[in-house]
Design a protein around this motif. Structure first.
Motif, mmCIF file in Angstrom:
data_model
loop_
_atom_site.group_PDB
_atom_site.id
_atom_site.type_symbol
_atom_site.label_atom_id
_atom_site.label_comp_id
_atom_site.label_asym_id
_atom_site.label_seq_id
_atom_site.Cartn_x
_atom_site.Cartn_y
_atom_site.Cartn_z
ATOM 1 N N GLY A 31 35.177 -6.029 45.239
ATOM 2 C CA GLY A 31 34.169 -6.540 46.152
ATOM 3 C C GLY A 31 33.235 -7.513 45.481
ATOM 4 N N SER A 123 29.564 -6.032 49.165
ATOM 5 C CA SER A 123 30.699 -6.033 50.069
ATOM 6 C C SER A 123 31.905 -5.456 49.348
ATOM 7 C CB SER A 123 31.011 -7.470 50.511
ATOM 8 O OG SER A 123 32.248 -7.535 51.182
ATOM 9 N N THR A 124 32.792 -4.825 50.089
ATOM 10 C CA THR A 124 34.038 -4.358 49.487
ATOM 11 C C THR A 124 35.121 -5.418 49.604
ATOM 12 O OG1 THR A 124 34.664 -3.284 51.556
ATOM 13 C CG2 THR A 124 33.565 -1.924 49.880
ATOM 14 N N ARG A 125 34.832 -6.505 50.297
ATOM 15 C CA ARG A 125 35.765 -7.636 50.379
ATOM 16 C C ARG A 125 35.622 -8.479 49.129
ATOM 17 N NH1 ARG A 125 34.839 -11.215 55.137
ATOM 18 N NH2 ARG A 125 36.594 -12.221 54.153
#
Length: 130
Positions: A31, A123-125
Motif C-alpha cells: 500500500g 491505503s492498501t492499494r
C-alpha cells in the motif's frame, strides 16, 4: 542545492536495505504509506513528509515529485525494514519496524543529520509508477 539534495535524501530515508526475504513475505504491508521524519541533530530541516509505496516487500517513492532520489529496500515478514537512499553523491539509511498500519524507527544522512520517523498506512492499494 545542498539543502534540496539533503531534503530529498531525508524524505526518502524514512523507511529503511539489507534484508533479503522472499517477495511474498512483505505482502501484508502493501500500500501507500505517509512517512513523517523529524530531525534530532544536524543540518537538515526540522521535519519532512514523504509518500512511499510498498509492493510485495519492495519499497519505492510513491510520486516522481519527491526529489528524484533512488530508493532501494525490503520489508521482512516480521515488519523489520531496511532502506538505502541515494541522491547525487549523498546517501542515507533508515531502519525500524512496521506493524499492520503504523511504524517507526530512526534515519541518518551520511554525517549531515539524523533523526526518527513514523509511518501511517494511507491505503492498501499500491500506487502505480509515474
Amino acid at each position: 542545492m545542498l539543502k534540496s539534495s539533503v531534503a530529498a535524501l531525508v524524505l526518502c530515508a524514512a523507511l529503511p536495505a539489507s534484508l533479503q526475504p522472499a517477495a511474498a513475505e512483505g505482502r501484508s504491508y502493501n500500500g501507500t504509506w505517509a512517512v513523517q521524519l523529524v530531525t534530532d541533530s544536524g543540518l537538515c530541516d526540522s521535519r519532512y513528509t514523504v509518500s512511499l509505496a510498498i509492493n510485495d516487500g519492495d519499497v519505492r517513492v510513491a510520486s516522481a515529485g519527491e526529489g528524484g532520489a533512488m530508493v532501494s529496500g525490503r520489508i521482512g515478514q516480521d515488519g523489520n525494514v531496511g532502506l538505502t537512499v541515494r541522491h547525487g553523491s549523498a546517501s542515507g539509511a533508515a531502519s525500524g519496524r512496521l506493524q499492520a498500519n503504523a511504524g517507526s524507527g530512526t534515519w541518518s544522512v551520511s554525517s549531515l543529520c539524523s533523526g526518527r520517523w513514523t509511518a501511517q498506512r494511507r491505503s492498501t492499494r499500491v500506487a502505480q509508477a509515474d
